[in-house]
Design a protein around this motif. Sequence first.
Motif, PDB file in Angstrom:
ATOM      1  N   ALA A  65       0.827  -1.213   0.000  1.00 11.26           N
ATOM      2  CA  ALA A  65       0.000   0.000   0.000  1.00 11.26           C
ATOM      3  C   ALA A  65       0.862   1.263   0.000  1.00 11.26           C
ATOM      4  CB  ALA A  65      -0.932   0.002   1.212  1.00 11.26           C
ATOM      5  N   TYR A  66       2.056   1.183   0.577  1.00  8.09           N
ATOM      6  CA  TYR A  66       2.973   2.319   0.608  1.00  8.09           C
ATOM      7  C   TYR A  66       3.987   2.281  -0.545  1.00  8.09           C
ATOM      8  CZ  TYR A  66       1.342   4.420   4.918  1.00  8.09           C
ATOM      9  OH  TYR A  66       0.576   5.069   5.866  1.00  8.09           O
ATOM     10  N   GLY A  67       3.726   1.459  -1.547  1.00 14.18           N
ATOM     11  CA  GLY A  67       4.539   1.494  -2.765  1.00 14.18           C
ATOM     12  C   GLY A  67       5.637   0.474  -2.896  1.00 14.18           C
ATOM     13  N   ALA A  68       5.687  -0.528  -2.038  1.00 12.10           N
ATOM     14  CA  ALA A  68       6.704  -1.562  -2.178  1.00 12.10           C
ATOM     15  C   ALA A  68       6.493  -2.313  -3.491  1.00 12.10           C
ATOM     16  CB  ALA A  68       6.652  -2.533  -1.001  1.00 12.10           C
ATOM     17  N   ARG A  69       7.580  -2.547  -4.204  1.00 15.07           N
ATOM     18  CA  ARG A  69       7.518  -3.210  -5.511  1.00 15.07           C
ATOM     19  C   ARG A  69       7.924  -4.678  -5.376  1.00 15.07           C
ATOM     20  NH1 ARG A  69      11.187  -0.590  -9.382  1.00 15.07           N
ATOM     21  NH2 ARG A  69       9.956  -1.723 -10.923  1.00 15.07           N
ATOM     22  N   PRO A  70       7.006  -5.622  -5.617  1.00 16.66           N
ATOM     23  CA  PRO A  70       7.314  -7.050  -5.476  1.00 16.66           C
ATOM     24  C   PRO A  70       8.283  -7.598  -6.517  1.00 16.66           C
ATOM     25  CG  PRO A  70       4.944  -6.672  -5.430  1.00 16.66           C
ATOM     26  CD  PRO A  70       5.584  -5.383  -5.827  1.00 16.66           C
ATOM     27  N   CYS A  71       8.622  -6.802  -7.533  1.00 15.96           N
ATOM     28  CA  CYS A  71       9.527  -7.282  -8.579  1.00 15.96           C
ATOM     29  C   CYS A  71      10.999  -7.056  -8.231  1.00 15.96           C
ATOM     30  CB  CYS A  71       9.215  -6.598  -9.906  1.00 15.96           C
ATOM     31  SG  CYS A  71       9.539  -4.816  -9.885  1.00 15.96           S
ATOM     32  N   LEU A  72      11.296  -6.338  -7.158  1.00 12.73           N
ATOM     33  CA  LEU A  72      12.691  -6.064  -6.819  1.00 12.73           C
ATOM     34  C   LEU A  72      13.366  -7.335  -6.327  1.00 12.73           C
ATOM     35  CD1 LEU A  72      12.405  -2.559  -5.126  1.00 12.73           C
ATOM     36  CD2 LEU A  72      12.817  -3.138  -7.529  1.00 12.73           C
ATOM     37  N   VAL A  73      14.647  -7.464  -6.673  1.00 12.65           N
ATOM     38  CA  VAL A  73      15.367  -8.705  -6.398  1.00 12.65           C
ATOM     39  C   VAL A  73      16.587  -8.457  -5.517  1.00 12.65           C
ATOM     40  CG1 VAL A  73      14.609  -9.773  -8.556  1.00 12.65           C
ATOM     41  CG2 VAL A  73      16.775  -8.527  -8.507  1.00 12.65           C
ATOM     42  N   THR A  74      17.046  -9.534  -4.891  1.00 12.44           N
ATOM     43  CA  THR A  74      18.255  -9.487  -4.075  1.00 12.44           C
ATOM     44  C   THR A  74      19.477  -9.513  -4.984  1.00 12.44           C
ATOM     45  OG1 THR A  74      18.442 -11.880  -3.900  1.00 12.44           O
ATOM     46  CG2 THR A  74      17.112 -10.753  -2.211  1.00 12.44           C
ATOM     47  N   ASP A  75      20.636  -9.611  -4.363  1.00 13.96           N
ATOM     48  CA  ASP A  75      21.885  -9.606  -5.120  1.00 13.96           C
ATOM     49  C   ASP A  75      22.058 -10.823  -6.028  1.00 13.96           C
ATOM     50  OD1 ASP A  75      22.279 -11.404  -3.054  1.00 13.96           O
ATOM     51  OD2 ASP A  75      24.198 -10.560  -2.412  1.00 13.96           O
ATOM     52  N   VAL A  76      21.258 -11.861  -5.856  1.00 12.59           N
ATOM     53  CA  VAL A  76      21.307 -13.020  -6.757  1.00 12.59           C
ATOM     54  C   VAL A  76      19.971 -13.270  -7.454  1.00 12.59           C
ATOM     55  CG1 VAL A  76      23.250 -14.202  -5.636  1.00 12.59           C
ATOM     56  CG2 VAL A  76      20.901 -14.644  -4.865  1.00 12.59           C
ATOM     57  N   GLY A  77      19.086 -12.271  -7.432  1.00 11.46           N
ATOM     58  CA  GLY A  77      17.862 -12.361  -8.210  1.00 11.46           C
ATOM     59  C   GLY A  77      16.662 -12.959  -7.512  1.00 11.46           C
ATOM     60  N   TRP A  78      16.710 -13.080  -6.193  1.00  4.46           N
ATOM     61  CA  TRP A  78      15.551 -13.625  -5.477  1.00  4.46           C
ATOM     62  C   TRP A  78      14.496 -12.552  -5.294  1.00  4.46           C
ATOM     63  CZ3 TRP A  78      15.517 -17.832  -1.272  1.00  4.46           C
ATOM     64  CH2 TRP A  78      16.111 -19.003  -1.762  1.00  4.46           C
ATOM     65  N   THR A  79      13.272 -12.890  -5.642  1.00  2.00           N
ATOM     66  CA  THR A  79      12.108 -12.037  -5.428  1.00  2.00           C
ATOM     67  C   THR A  79      11.465 -12.430  -4.096  1.00  2.00           C
ATOM     68  OG1 THR A  79      10.592 -13.600  -6.469  1.00  2.00           O
ATOM     69  CG2 THR A  79      11.652 -11.965  -7.932  1.00  2.00           C
ATOM     70  N   PRO A  80      10.494 -11.660  -3.616  1.00  2.00           N
ATOM     71  CA  PRO A  80       9.761 -12.104  -2.428  1.00  2.00           C
ATOM     72  C   PRO A  80       9.147 -13.497  -2.626  1.00  2.00           C
ATOM     73  CG  PRO A  80       9.333  -9.793  -2.794  1.00  2.00           C
ATOM     74  CD  PRO A  80      10.120 -10.287  -3.998  1.00  2.00           C
ATOM     75  N   ALA A  81       8.769 -13.823  -3.861  1.00  2.00           N
ATOM     76  CA  ALA A  81       8.188 -15.148  -4.128  1.00  2.00           C
ATOM     77  C   ALA A  81       9.199 -16.267  -3.872  1.00  2.00           C
ATOM     78  CB  ALA A  81       7.655 -15.218  -5.552  1.00  2.00           C
ATOM     79  N   HIS A  82      10.471 -16.051  -4.171  1.00  2.00           N
ATOM     80  CA  HIS A  82      11.494 -17.057  -3.885  1.00  2.00           C
ATOM     81  C   HIS A  82      11.562 -17.334  -2.385  1.00  2.00           C
ATOM     82  CE1 HIS A  82      13.037 -15.995  -7.932  1.00  2.00           C
ATOM     83  NE2 HIS A  82      13.567 -17.214  -7.914  1.00  2.00           N
ATOM     84  N   ILE A 116      12.661 -23.561  -6.056  1.00  2.00           N
ATOM     85  CA  ILE A 116      13.095 -23.361  -4.671  1.00  2.00           C
ATOM     86  C   ILE A 116      12.171 -24.135  -3.729  1.00  2.00           C
ATOM     87  CG2 ILE A 116      13.425 -21.646  -2.826  1.00  2.00           C
ATOM     88  CD1 ILE A 116      15.559 -21.625  -5.143  1.00  2.00           C
ATOM     89  N   ALA A 117      10.873 -24.081  -3.989  1.00  2.00           N
ATOM     90  CA  ALA A 117       9.917 -24.838  -3.166  1.00  2.00           C
ATOM     91  C   ALA A 117      10.202 -26.339  -3.268  1.00  2.00           C
ATOM     92  CB  ALA A 117       8.486 -24.523  -3.601  1.00  2.00           C
ATOM     93  N   GLN A 118      10.559 -26.814  -4.458  1.00  2.00           N
ATOM     94  CA  GLN A 118      10.911 -28.224  -4.620  1.00  2.00           C
ATOM     95  C   GLN A 118      12.159 -28.577  -3.808  1.00  2.00           C
ATOM     96  OE1 GLN A 118      11.254 -28.140  -8.910  1.00  2.00           O
ATOM     97  NE2 GLN A 118       9.191 -28.995  -9.205  1.00  2.00           N
ATOM     98  N   ILE A 119      13.172 -27.724  -3.895  1.00  3.41           N
ATOM     99  CA  ILE A 119      14.426 -27.970  -3.176  1.00  3.41           C
ATOM    100  C   ILE A 119      14.185 -28.069  -1.671  1.00  3.41           C
ATOM    101  CG2 ILE A 119      16.642 -26.898  -2.517  1.00  3.41           C
ATOM    102  CD1 ILE A 119      16.739 -25.769  -5.431  1.00  3.41           C
ATOM    103  N   TYR A 120      13.324 -27.209  -1.143  1.00  5.50           N
ATOM    104  CA  TYR A 120      13.095 -27.166   0.295  1.00  5.50           C
ATOM    105  C   TYR A 120      11.887 -27.995   0.749  1.00  5.50           C
ATOM    106  CZ  TYR A 120      16.874 -23.905   0.690  1.00  5.50           C
ATOM    107  OH  TYR A 120      18.122 -23.344   0.661  1.00  5.50           O
ATOM    108  N   GLY A 121      11.336 -28.792  -0.144  1.00  5.42           N
ATOM    109  CA  GLY A 121      10.270 -29.713   0.232  1.00  5.42           C
ATOM    110  C   GLY A 121       8.957 -29.058   0.605  1.00  5.42           C
ATOM    111  N   GLN A 122       8.674 -27.919   0.024  1.00  2.00           N
ATOM    112  CA  GLN A 122       7.427 -27.193   0.312  1.00  2.00           C
ATOM    113  C   GLN A 122       6.357 -27.642  -0.686  1.00  2.00           C
ATOM    114  OE1 GLN A 122       7.348 -25.731   3.033  1.00  2.00           O
ATOM    115  NE2 GLN A 122       9.458 -25.163   3.462  1.00  2.00           N
ATOM    116  N   ARG A 123       5.785 -28.806  -0.447  1.00  2.00           N
ATOM    117  CA  ARG A 123       4.871 -29.453  -1.399  1.00  2.00           C
ATOM    118  C   ARG A 123       3.645 -28.618  -1.747  1.00  2.00           C
ATOM    119  NH1 ARG A 123       5.720 -34.834   1.712  1.00  2.00           N
ATOM    120  NH2 ARG A 123       7.593 -35.611   0.678  1.00  2.00           N
ATOM    121  N   ALA A 124       3.037 -27.985  -0.765  1.00  2.00           N
ATOM    122  CA  ALA A 124       1.844 -27.170  -1.032  1.00  2.00           C
ATOM    123  C   ALA A 124       2.200 -25.995  -1.947  1.00  2.00           C
ATOM    124  CB  ALA A 124       1.233 -26.667   0.271  1.00  2.00           C
ATOM    125  N   CYS A 125       3.365 -25.411  -1.730  1.00  2.00           N
ATOM    126  CA  CYS A 125       3.812 -24.300  -2.585  1.00  2.00           C
ATOM    127  C   CYS A 125       4.093 -24.791  -4.000  1.00  2.00           C
ATOM    128  CB  CYS A 125       5.062 -23.642  -2.005  1.00  2.00           C
ATOM    129  SG  CYS A 125       4.763 -22.758  -0.453  1.00  2.00           S
TER     130      CYS A 125
END
Length: 190
Positions: A65-82, A116-125
């Motif tokens: 709501a205050y303008g955070a952009r979900p497309c921004l990535v970390t130093d190796v390209g991780w998004t909030p979705a990762h 990433i979800a597969q690697i960490y065993g997050q089946r529902a994700c």
Amino acid sequence: MELTKMSDMTKLHQAVAAGDCNLVKRILKKGLCDPNYKDMDWNDRTPLHWAAIKGQMEVMHLLIAYGARPCLVTDVGWTPAHFAAESGHLNVLKTLHALHVAIDAPDFFGDTPKRIAQIYGQRACVAFLEKAEPECQNYRRVAQQKGLLLDELDPDWDQKKKELELSLPSRNQNTNKKNKRGRGSKEWRV
């Protein structure tokens, strides 16, 4: 917006990581903090990355709501979705998908949140992302046909990616791959 003091941004990152919604709200209402600030001490994570790591839905909605952009990535390209996929926060992934965020974006190593979800065993994700990825791709295709602009690009990422490519002898090296991803040398949990 006025220039932000580093200590203010550190407080915002810490408040988000702690899940203190009231403090996050107070910091953002002051209007002195950019919710898209990348903390270099934590691998270029934004406050939204921390909200995704912690599964803090109320904080996440507040940041957006205050303008955070979900497309921004970390130093190796991780998004909030990762981060949400790694931590198993299905509710975060569903929210990002509902906002038409590119939840299928690959990181520097080519890993998507689903991988990433597969690697960490997050089946529902994994199950959710298997259905959501084609929907995400279809939405982008339709938006492009209609001439709609999507907020999917991190302006700093192209330069960071080039720097990474130059610093690594080969992108195909799989040794110690986890340490090269989102966590870096610091422990990521607060």
